[in-house]
Design a protein around this motif. Structure first.
Motif, PDB file in Angstrom:
ATOM      1  N   THR A   1       0.831  -1.187   0.051  1.00 53.04           N
ATOM      2  CA  THR A   1      -0.072   0.014  -0.149  1.00 53.04           C
ATOM      3  C   THR A   1       0.675   1.334   0.031  1.00 53.04           C
ATOM      4  N   GLU A   2       0.257   2.400  -0.184  1.00 53.80           N
ATOM      5  CA  GLU A   2       0.986   3.703  -0.304  1.00 53.80           C
ATOM      6  C   GLU A   2       1.856   3.745   1.067  1.00 53.80           C
ATOM      7  N   LYS A   3       1.094   3.462   1.989  1.00 55.29           N
ATOM      8  CA  LYS A   3       1.499   3.682   3.516  1.00 55.29           C
ATOM      9  C   LYS A   3       2.673   2.898   3.706  1.00 55.29           C
ATOM     10  N   GLU A   4       2.609   1.521   3.279  1.00 53.73           N
ATOM     11  CA  GLU A   4       3.907   0.709   3.681  1.00 53.73           C
ATOM     12  C   GLU A   4       4.917   1.298   2.649  1.00 53.73           C
ATOM     13  N   PHE A   5       4.737   1.515   1.481  1.00 56.76           N
ATOM     14  CA  PHE A   5       5.702   2.087   0.478  1.00 56.76           C
ATOM     15  C   PHE A   5       6.537   3.284   1.065  1.00 56.76           C
ATOM     16  N   SER A   6       5.590   4.128   1.914  1.00 53.70           N
ATOM     17  CA  SER A   6       6.212   5.510   2.157  1.00 53.70           C
ATOM     18  C   SER A   6       7.470   4.855   3.407  1.00 53.70           C
ATOM     19  N   LYS A   7       7.331   3.748   4.091  1.00 54.07           N
ATOM     20  CA  LYS A   7       8.266   3.266   5.025  1.00 54.07           C
ATOM     21  C   LYS A   7       9.520   2.850   4.353  1.00 54.07           C
ATOM     22  N   ILE A   8       9.698   2.522   3.132  1.00 50.74           N
ATOM     23  CA  ILE A   8      10.631   1.792   2.271  1.00 50.74           C
ATOM     24  C   ILE A   8      11.765   3.113   2.204  1.00 50.74           C
ATOM     25  N   ASN A   9      13.066   2.770   2.465  1.00 52.59           N
ATOM     26  CA  ASN A   9      14.164   3.780   2.135  1.00 52.59           C
ATOM     27  C   ASN A   9      14.307   3.623   0.738  1.00 52.59           C
ATOM     28  N   LYS A  10      14.766   4.644   0.142  1.00 52.84           N
ATOM     29  CA  LYS A  10      14.997   4.917  -1.085  1.00 52.84           C
ATOM     30  C   LYS A  10      16.219   4.047  -1.587  1.00 52.84           C
ATOM     31  N   GLN A  11      17.159   3.805  -0.825  1.00 49.86           N
ATOM     32  CA  GLN A  11      18.226   2.961  -1.108  1.00 49.86           C
ATOM     33  C   GLN A  11      18.011   1.146  -0.952  1.00 49.86           C
ATOM     34  N   ASP A  12      16.674   0.925  -0.707  1.00 52.04           N
ATOM     35  CA  ASP A  12      16.406  -0.515  -0.564  1.00 52.04           C
ATOM     36  C   ASP A  12      15.553  -0.863  -1.933  1.00 52.04           C
ATOM     37  N   TYR A  13      15.240   0.022  -2.584  1.00 48.41           N
ATOM     38  CA  TYR A  13      14.472  -0.338  -3.952  1.00 48.41           C
ATOM     39  C   TYR A  13      14.962   0.103  -5.121  1.00 48.41           C
ATOM     40  N   VAL A  14      14.772  -0.344  -6.099  1.00 44.45           N
ATOM     41  CA  VAL A  14      15.481   0.014  -7.325  1.00 44.45           C
ATOM     42  C   VAL A  14      14.455   1.048  -8.132  1.00 44.45           C
ATOM     43  N   LYS A  15      13.228   0.564  -8.585  1.00 42.44           N
ATOM     44  CA  LYS A  15      12.328   1.509  -9.219  1.00 42.44           C
ATOM     45  C   LYS A  15      10.886   1.007  -8.527  1.00 42.44           C
ATOM     46  N   TYR A  16      10.058   1.846  -8.696  1.00 41.53           N
ATOM     47  CA  TYR A  16       8.605   1.364  -8.176  1.00 41.53           C
ATOM     48  C   TYR A  16       7.466   1.818  -9.135  1.00 41.53           C
ATOM     49  N   LYS A  17       6.435   1.294  -9.263  1.00 42.81           N
ATOM     50  CA  LYS A  17       5.315   1.584 -10.043  1.00 42.81           C
ATOM     51  C   LYS A  17       3.985   1.608  -9.231  1.00 42.81           C
ATOM     52  N   LYS A  18       3.196   2.850  -9.551  1.00 42.43           N
ATOM     53  CA  LYS A  18       2.106   3.159  -8.964  1.00 42.43           C
ATOM     54  C   LYS A  18       0.894   2.752  -9.755  1.00 42.43           C
ATOM     55  N   THR A  19       0.228   1.570  -9.293  1.00 44.43           N
ATOM     56  CA  THR A  19      -1.011   1.031 -10.146  1.00 44.43           C
ATOM     57  C   THR A  19      -2.232   1.520  -9.337  1.00 44.43           C
ATOM     58  N   LYS A  20      -3.365   1.214  -9.861  1.00 45.74           N
ATOM     59  CA  LYS A  20      -4.570   1.751  -9.470  1.00 45.74           C
ATOM     60  C   LYS A  20      -4.933   1.589  -7.712  1.00 45.74           C
ATOM     61  N   TYR A  21      -4.324   0.122  -7.668  1.00 43.96           N
ATOM     62  CA  TYR A  21      -4.756  -0.371  -6.164  1.00 43.96           C
ATOM     63  C   TYR A  21      -3.584  -0.270  -5.203  1.00 43.96           C
ATOM     64  N   GLU A  22      -2.307  -0.536  -5.810  1.00 46.45           N
ATOM     65  CA  GLU A  22      -1.059  -0.542  -4.932  1.00 46.45           C
ATOM     66  C   GLU A  22       0.308  -0.151  -5.595  1.00 46.45           C
ATOM     67  N   TYR A  23       1.242  -0.441  -4.845  1.00 46.73           N
ATOM     68  CA  TYR A  23       2.500   0.081  -5.434  1.00 46.73           C
ATOM     69  C   TYR A  23       3.367  -1.302  -5.776  1.00 46.73           C
ATOM     70  N   GLU A  24       4.013  -1.336  -6.801  1.00 45.51           N
ATOM     71  CA  GLU A  24       4.876  -2.319  -7.255  1.00 45.51           C
ATOM     72  C   GLU A  24       6.135  -1.942  -7.032  1.00 45.51           C
ATOM     73  N   VAL A  25       6.953  -2.473  -6.136  1.00 51.17           N
ATOM     74  CA  VAL A  25       8.272  -2.033  -5.926  1.00 51.17           C
ATOM     75  C   VAL A  25       9.255  -3.086  -6.089  1.00 51.17           C
ATOM     76  N   LEU A  26      10.236  -2.648  -7.037  1.00 51.65           N
ATOM     77  CA  LEU A  26      11.367  -3.785  -7.730  1.00 51.65           C
ATOM     78  C   LEU A  26      12.545  -3.554  -6.655  1.00 51.65           C
ATOM     79  N   ILE A  27      12.856  -4.763  -5.993  1.00 58.24           N
ATOM     80  CA  ILE A  27      13.670  -4.669  -4.961  1.00 58.24           C
ATOM     81  C   ILE A  27      15.016  -5.563  -5.272  1.00 58.24           C
ATOM     82  N   GLN A  28      16.216  -5.228  -4.865  1.00 60.82           N
ATOM     83  CA  GLN A  28      17.233  -6.043  -5.241  1.00 60.82           C
ATOM     84  C   GLN A  28      18.082  -7.099  -4.490  1.00 60.82           C
TER      85      GLN A  28
END
Lengths: 284, 210
Positions: free
Chosen positions: A226-253
């Protein structure tokens, strides 16, 4: 591990496109999938390797020799390029006659066996062939002089699923000989998930990653949150993200590290398609 | 390299039917005294060779050929050798045809006259080839067509213009001492011409990117 192909800081500049410091190695006995969207620089890189175009700077070594030593190297390379082949008024029989005079190791009986296996008529002009038949002929032609390295640009495009499976099987048989390697560019990433050992990903003229397929599939993952969960993820811990209609898809390495840091336990496995889409279309 | 020569000859082979029909048509016209076959057929062989460039371009053969061992060199070499072979074959056919036509029409064979006119047409054919091929290698067959057209007409215009200022008869007379060596001189010129043309084409192709 010995490399059959070494590319270092390869640059090529056009008016509207630039290949920037392309660097990667293909180890002996491996299949490397070369992926990227249209216009990312895949064909340009392959053409540079084959000396069809000339680089502005950088180094290319094949079988540990500089590609300027053209003659010996090309005797050992088989090539399939997109929309580049023999003039279409020739027939498969003609190709056999011609190739006998081009490659020392041309194997007529192997060539005719392949033609038979793929049910290709030997005395029909290439122009009468369907796109799939033509592609098969191109692949057969590339394989029939026992090359040690295959360089293939979109070899499965235009093939129906059955023909694609047949072709992939041929590549797998080819690679059974441990001396042989393949560099294969493709849009059809599912094919690569089956056969590739290494994946090199190019975007806008730059290599984004070049690793073993298993490393990529093990390390990378997609977190759906969710947007709330995404806001807690540090920028250096993910590569890219995509916002869809209902959720965030976050690419992690780094899946393992991510699990220990965050309270998000469901990390989806990644496919090469997901990786490509998120890497190219995702936001930072 | 043999593969490259074979490729062009096999491409021409697929045009053999057309070539065969043209030979028959010209032979009939020759028999009727309408045309001199010795000038038409060798020239036609160059036209057929130039058409191979069109097929090459359509399927990007030039790029493909570079992926072969020594492809950049052999592509050009193969094309020139195939063209010369083709020209020789057609010249021999034409020569035989000319003898037959001459015999049928006049019941005699004028060897010298036929040979001289054949030689002239061979010279013309190789001149066209030497001039055209580097332009095709440089510009590609489509653009080259226009360039060749413009250059040929420019050349004709220039000659016409010059001929009104220059006394050609005077030049011909002052060069008449060369008459006995003409065939040798022209043969040498032909060889040098084709060689220079080949070297230029080779240089152009060695730098070309696809």
């Amino acid at each position: 591990m010995e490399n059959v192909l070494e590319i270092k800081n390869l640059c090529k500049k056009y008016d509207n496109f630039e290949l920037k410091n392309v660097t990667f190695n293909l180890p002996k006995g491996m299949i490397m999938g070369f992926i990227g969207e249209n216009g990312a620089g895949k064909t340009t890189t392959l053409k540079l390797i084959l000396n069809i175009i000339k680089s502005n700077s950088g180094e290319i070594k094949i079988f540990n020799q500089n590609i300027k030593n053209d003659k010996n190297i090309k005797e050992e390379i088989g090539v399939v390029l997109d929309d580049i082949f023999f003039p279409e008024i020739l027939t498969p029989n003609d190709i056999n006659k011609i190739m006998k005079g081009i490659y020392k190791s041309w194997d007529t009986s192997l060539y005719y066996n392949y033609l038979k296996q793929f049910s290709l008529l030997t005395n029909k002009q290439i122009k009468t062939f369907s796109k799939g038949m033509r592609k098969k002929l191109e692949i057969i032609t590339a394989l029939s002089h026992h090359p040690k390295l295959l360089i293939l640009d979109e070899p499965t495009s235009g093939l129906d699923p059955i023909a694609r499976a047949e072709v992939i099987e041929i590549f797998q048989n080819f690679i059974e000989n441990e001396d042989c390697s393949i560099l294969l560019s493709s849009h059809i990433t599912t094919d690569l998930e089956h056969i590739a050992d290494y994946i090199t990903f190019i975007n806008d003229g730059k290599i984004i990653l070049s690793k073993t397929k298993d490393e990529i599939l093990d390390e990378y993952g997609i977190v759906k949150c969710t947007e709330k969960e995404f806001s807690k993820i540090n920028k250096q811990d993910y590569v890219k993200y995509k916002k869809t209609k209902y959720e965030y898809e976050v690419l992690i390495q780094n899946k393992k590290e991510f699990k220990t840091k965050y309270d998000i336990k469901i990390i989806d496995k990644i496919t090469l398609d997901d990786l490509m889409i998120l890497m190219i279309k995702g936001e930072e | 390299m043999i593969g490259f020569i074979k490729k062009d000859l096999l491409m021409i082979k697929s045009n053999f039917k057309l070539l065969g029909i043209l030979i028959i048509v010209y032979a009939i016209m020759g028999l009727m005294g309408e045309i001199d076959v010795s000038f038409i057929l060798p020239f036609m062989s160059v036209m057929v060779m130039i058409s191979t460039f069109s097929y090459d371009a359509y399927n990007n053969w030039d790029a493909y050929s570079i992926s072969f061992p020594d492809g950049r060199k052999n592509n050009v070499k193969g094309k020139y050798i195939a063209t010369i072979l083709m020209t020789i074959i057609v010249t021999i056919i034409t020569l035989l045809l000319s003898f037959i036509i001459s015999y049928v029409n006049t019941k005699t064979i004028n060897f010298e006259e036929t040979l001289v006119s054949m030689f002239g047409s061979l010279f013309g054919t190789l001149l066209v080839l030497s001039f055209t091929y580097p332009i095709i290698y440089k510009l590609g067959v489509e653009k080259a067509r226009i360039a060749i057209f413009l250059i040929v007409f420019g050349f004709i215009f220039l000659i016409t213009l010059l001929s009104s200022y220059i006394n050609i008869e005077f030049i011909a007379k002052s060069l008449s001492f060369l008459e006995n060596y003409l065939i040798i001189i022209l043969t040498l010129i032909m060889i040098i011409m084709v060689y220079i043309s080949y070297k230029i084409s080779e240089k152009i192709f060695s730098k070309k990117e696809f």
